[in-house]
Enzyme design. Structure first.
Site, PDB file in Angstrom:
ATOM      1  N   SER A   1       0.841  -1.234   0.153  1.00 56.60           N
ATOM      2  CA  SER A   1       0.154   0.039   0.101  1.00 56.60           C
ATOM      3  C   SER A   1       0.860   1.241   0.108  1.00 56.60           C
ATOM      4  O   SER A   1       1.985   1.209   0.425  1.00 56.60           O
ATOM      5  CB  SER A   1      -0.977   0.184   1.373  1.00 56.60           C
TER       6      SER A   1
ATOM      7  N   TYR B   1      -2.056  -1.026  10.703  1.00 53.53           N
ATOM      8  CA  TYR B   1      -2.318  -1.413   9.169  1.00 53.53           C
ATOM      9  C   TYR B   1      -1.185  -0.905   8.484  1.00 53.53           C
ATOM     10  O   TYR B   1      -0.523  -1.429   7.596  1.00 53.53           O
ATOM     11  CB  TYR B   1      -3.463  -0.755   8.619  1.00 53.53           C
TER      12      TYR B   1
HETATM   13  N1  LIG Z   1      -8.564  -0.255  -1.212  1.00 51.31           N
HETATM   14  C1  LIG Z   1      -7.745   0.429  -0.941  1.00 51.31           C
HETATM   15  O1  LIG Z   1      -7.979   1.719  -0.690  1.00 51.31           O
HETATM   16  C2  LIG Z   1      -6.337   0.036  -0.730  1.00 51.31           C
HETATM   17  C3  LIG Z   1      -5.132   0.876  -0.565  1.00 51.31           C
HETATM   18  C4  LIG Z   1      -4.032   0.267  -0.510  1.00 51.31           C
HETATM   19  C5  LIG Z   1      -3.815  -1.193  -0.561  1.00 51.31           C
HETATM   20  N2  LIG Z   1      -4.787  -1.765  -0.515  1.00 51.31           N
HETATM   21  C6  LIG Z   1      -4.622  -3.386  -0.347  1.00 51.31           C
HETATM   22  O2  LIG Z   1      -5.210  -3.990  -1.630  1.00 51.31           O
HETATM   23  C7  LIG Z   1      -5.248  -5.414  -1.118  1.00 51.31           C
HETATM   24  C8  LIG Z   1      -6.912  -5.588  -1.586  1.00 51.31           C
HETATM   25  O3  LIG Z   1      -7.867  -4.683  -1.005  1.00 51.31           O
HETATM   26  P1  LIG Z   1      -9.239  -4.390  -1.516  1.00 51.31           P
HETATM   27  O4  LIG Z   1      -9.184  -2.759  -1.704  1.00 51.31           O
HETATM   28  O5  LIG Z   1      -9.495  -4.968  -2.932  1.00 51.31           O
HETATM   29  O6  LIG Z   1     -10.358  -4.742  -0.299  1.00 51.31           O
HETATM   30  P2  LIG Z   1     -11.740  -5.532  -0.366  1.00 51.31           P
HETATM   31  O7  LIG Z   1     -12.357  -4.831  -1.239  1.00 51.31           O
HETATM   32  O8  LIG Z   1     -12.059  -5.163   1.009  1.00 51.31           O
HETATM   33  O9  LIG Z   1     -11.173  -7.024  -0.770  1.00 51.31           O
HETATM   34  C9  LIG Z   1     -10.477  -7.732   0.129  1.00 51.31           C
HETATM   35  C10 LIG Z   1     -10.643  -9.149  -0.362  1.00 51.31           C
HETATM   36  O10 LIG Z   1      -9.770  -9.771   0.554  1.00 51.31           O
HETATM   37  C11 LIG Z   1     -10.597 -11.007   1.103  1.00 51.31           C
HETATM   38  N3  LIG Z   1     -10.251 -11.149   2.479  1.00 51.31           N
HETATM   39  C12 LIG Z   1     -10.340 -10.130   3.661  1.00 51.31           C
HETATM   40  N4  LIG Z   1     -10.282 -10.976   4.679  1.00 51.31           N
HETATM   41  C13 LIG Z   1      -9.691 -12.146   4.444  1.00 51.31           C
HETATM   42  C14 LIG Z   1      -9.312 -13.420   4.912  1.00 51.31           C
HETATM   43  N5  LIG Z   1      -9.430 -13.315   6.462  1.00 51.31           N
HETATM   44  N6  LIG Z   1      -8.927 -14.572   4.570  1.00 51.31           N
HETATM   45  C15 LIG Z   1      -9.161 -14.486   3.284  1.00 51.31           C
HETATM   46  N7  LIG Z   1      -9.497 -13.579   2.399  1.00 51.31           N
HETATM   47  C16 LIG Z   1      -9.665 -12.336   2.943  1.00 51.31           C
HETATM   48  C17 LIG Z   1     -11.990 -10.533   0.845  1.00 51.31           C
HETATM   49  O11 LIG Z   1     -12.692 -11.625   0.667  1.00 51.31           O
HETATM   50  P3  LIG Z   1     -13.607 -12.357   1.864  1.00 51.31           P
HETATM   51  O12 LIG Z   1     -14.475 -11.172   2.339  1.00 51.31           O
HETATM   52  O13 LIG Z   1     -14.397 -13.339   0.683  1.00 51.31           O
HETATM   53  O14 LIG Z   1     -12.743 -13.092   2.680  1.00 51.31           O
HETATM   54  C18 LIG Z   1     -11.758  -9.608  -0.362  1.00 51.31           C
HETATM   55  O15 LIG Z   1     -11.897 -10.808  -1.401  1.00 51.31           O
HETATM   56  C19 LIG Z   1      -5.417  -5.441   0.352  1.00 51.31           C
HETATM   57  O16 LIG Z   1      -3.923  -6.067   0.674  1.00 51.31           O
HETATM   58  C20 LIG Z   1      -5.167  -3.790   0.798  1.00 51.31           C
HETATM   59  O17 LIG Z   1      -4.574  -3.809   1.888  1.00 51.31           O
HETATM   60  C21 LIG Z   1      -6.223  -1.422  -0.677  1.00 51.31           C
END
Ligand SMILES: NC(=O)c1ccc[n+]([C@@H]2O[C@H](COP(=O)([O-])OP(=O)(O)OC[C@H]3O[C@@H](n4cnc5c(N)ncnc54)[C@H](OP(=O)(O)O)[C@@H]3O)[C@@H](O)[C@H]2O)c1
Length: 268
Positions: free
Chosen positions: A138, A151
């Site tokens: 991130s 985080y």
């Molecule tokens: N969105 C942002 O602004 C942002 C910014 C920087 C970095 N990121 C990073 O990008 C990555 C993806 O984030 P996103 O924004 O796509 O978030 P998201 O929309 O909340 O999706 C998260 C994914 O991870 C899965 N997940 C969550 N908890 C889990 C667990 N305990 N075991 C297995 N799977 C799990 C969720 O599926 P289930 O609920 O079905 O398990 C979902 O498929 C993360 O590593 C996040 O830190 C995001």
């Protein structure tokens, strides 16, 4: 047959990524907790793109999850050529007021399971002398973030770990990439329990001009992957932010961020 394994494939960046990978004819193994959603996405992608899509429903905040996933994949004989450790969760607010249990689960998911997945899937890659591992960090990995302390620290771990492994495994033809998205409009804030009020304080309300869609982020990840990059920050404004963060002292940034949070959340 070779596969690309993506964790966190049931929503957000991971779902956008697997849709684009399937369009490029990657066979896939999808991992997340929501089995129903994974089954639905798998069927859609198989029907639409005529690729092989398997899924494993697993909770990666549990200590033995990665081992169980690896054993199942070995049993099935699926050859994982590319591993994308994307699943991750956030948390926001004053540290002492957050649930300790949730903070520890965050570390298990964002760090310990990512290390376990990397270690386990690296072994067959080493035997074959080929493979790719992408770890999703991130923009928060570049700075300590007050009111998102655990985080940001977890993502700093991902960055440090991945950049070190990148060099370790160059001689073995294992391509390792750190991919760092910035603010992306997904369910991330919702799952992290960052409500609108806290979101405003954390500048995470998706109103900033640097906010990307998960599709834009997935496109950048694929471009970086095909260009064989080892490091990529998604979004030009985020790239500028990461460069700026490297130039300024952390103490100055954290003081500014903490003040800004307190002001926005009405504490000042
Ligand atoms: N969105 C942002 O602004 C942002 C910014 C920087 C970095 N990121 C990073 O990008 C990555 C993806 O984030 P996103 O924004 O796509 O978030 P998201 O929309 O909340 O999706 C998260 C994914 O991870 C899965 N997940 C969550 N908890 C889990 C667990 N305990 N075991 C297995 N799977 C799990 C969720 O599926 P289930 O609920 O079905 O398990 C979902 O498929 C993360 O590593 C996040 O830190 C995001």
């Amino acid at each position: 047959m070779t596969y690309t394994l993506v964790t966190g494939a049931s929503g957000g960046i991971g779902e956008a990524l697997v849709r684009k990978l399937a369009a490029r004819k990657h066979n896939l193994v999808l991992v997340a907790r929501n089995a129903e959603k994974l089954a639905e996405i798998s069927k859609q992608l198989e029907d639409q793109y005529k690729v092989q899509v398997e899924f494993i429903a697993s909770d990666l905040s549990k200590p033995n999850a990665a081992t169980v996933i690896f054993q199942e994949i070995q049993k099935q004989g699926w050859k994982i050529e590319t591993l994308v450790n994307n699943a991750g969760i956030g948390s926001g607010g004053e540290f002492g007021a957050l649930s300790l249990q949730s903070e520890l689960e965050l570390l298990q998911l964002n760090n310990a399971s990512l290390v376990a997945m990397t270690h386990l899937f690296l072994q067959p890659m080493l035997e074959r002398k080929s493979g790719t591992i992408i770890n999703v960090a991130s923009l928060a990995s570049f700075i300590p973030v007050p009111y998102m302390a655990t985080y940001a620290a977890s993502k700093a771990f991902v960055r440090s770990f991945t950049q070190a492994l990148t060099e370790e495994y160059k001689p073995y033809n294992i391509h390792i990439m750190l991919f760092a998205p910035g603010l992306t409009k997904t369910n991330f804030n919702e799952s992290a329990g960052i409500n609108n009020e806290k979101g405003v304080g954390l500048s995470s309300d998706y109103k900033t001009s640097s906010t990307q869609t998960p599709e834009e982020v997935a496109d950048e990840l694929l471009e970086a992957l095909y260009a064989k990059k080892h490091f990529h920050v998604s979004g030009s404004r985020n790239r500028f932010g990461a460069r700026l963060a490297a130039l300024l002292p952390n103490t100055m940034i954290t003081r500014f961020m903490a003040k800004s949070y307190r002001k926005k959340s009405g504490q000042l």
